[in-house]
Design an enzyme around this catalytic site. Sequence first.
Site, PDB file in Angstrom:
ATOM      1  N   LYS A 110       8.694  -5.744  -7.740  1.00 12.32           N
ATOM      2  CA  LYS A 110       7.279  -5.377  -7.816  1.00 12.32           C
ATOM      3  C   LYS A 110       7.098  -3.890  -8.143  1.00 12.32           C
ATOM      4  CE  LYS A 110       5.224  -9.090  -5.123  1.00 12.32           C
ATOM      5  NZ  LYS A 110       4.462  -9.495  -3.919  1.00 12.32           N
ATOM      6  N   ARG A 113      11.395 -13.985  -0.643  1.00 10.96           N
ATOM      7  CA  ARG A 113      10.943 -14.655  -1.873  1.00 10.96           C
ATOM      8  C   ARG A 113      11.362 -13.770  -3.047  1.00 10.96           C
ATOM      9  NH1 ARG A 113       6.548 -14.503  -5.406  1.00 10.96           N
ATOM     10  NH2 ARG A 113       5.930 -16.542  -6.258  1.00 10.96           N
TER      11      ARG A 113
END
Length: 274
Positions: free
Chosen positions: A221, A255
């Site tokens: 991210k 995740r």
Amino acid sequence: MTINCKGKLLDFTVPKVMGILNLTPDSFYDGGKYKNEKNILEQVDKITALGATFIDLGAQSTRPGANEVNTDEELNRLLPVLELVQRNFPETLISIDTFKAVVAKEALDRGAAMINDISAGLLDEAMLDVIAEYHVPYIMMHMRGNPKTMQQQTIYDDLLQEIIHYFSERLSVAYSKGIMDVIIDPGFGFSKTMEQNYKLLNHLDLFNVTDRPLLAGVSRKSMIYKLLGTDAHNALNGTTALNMLALQKGASILRVHDVGEAMECVKIYEQLKA
């Protein structure tokens, strides 16, 4: 701490890994990568062989600023792949990344094992009723607004206190409907600045007060690659560093896009606990 998933009692004494399989053309890292049956099945085979407990299928990009696709388009992207994976990997536990109740219901009818909802039921009030009807595990995430508007809503009086209060309210609603197998995701990158993301990660252990398994989704991210002055394709090293910190702060599920590296984190973490 355990959850019941398709008749299997999953114990989070040892953290689990969830592999991401995006079916969108515009996801921030792997959008458009899995376009045909061969590519999809090869990736699922890789994810499962490396040791992931779950595969998370998403047909609606939730990156900051993403436009919402209509329900028919989301179903058209998702259902053929779900059915393909179910036929070829019937034992795989498939999570569906959606905030639409109709999509969740259609996927659960075709064998999906759990629902991963970025809105915790706030973008579709029918979602929790679907989860209650099917008795499946439910991942609820913290977010304000929607993917299009969330990064305009990053002002908090007390970041940690407000997110904990959010989960207290959403868990109360879920419990009132008989939904007990809930996993919480604090929502790294959703309605949060870079500094807020790192504060959240540094205090992730505070969310153990919910007594629910914690999912950490930091994989590649912008909180990583913007800090390091690179891009998502070069953010694996930073992802691995933050995954280890998340485990040390109490994460039960990682995740990730890169399952092998996450599994190595879990193995090293378990050795550190020994």
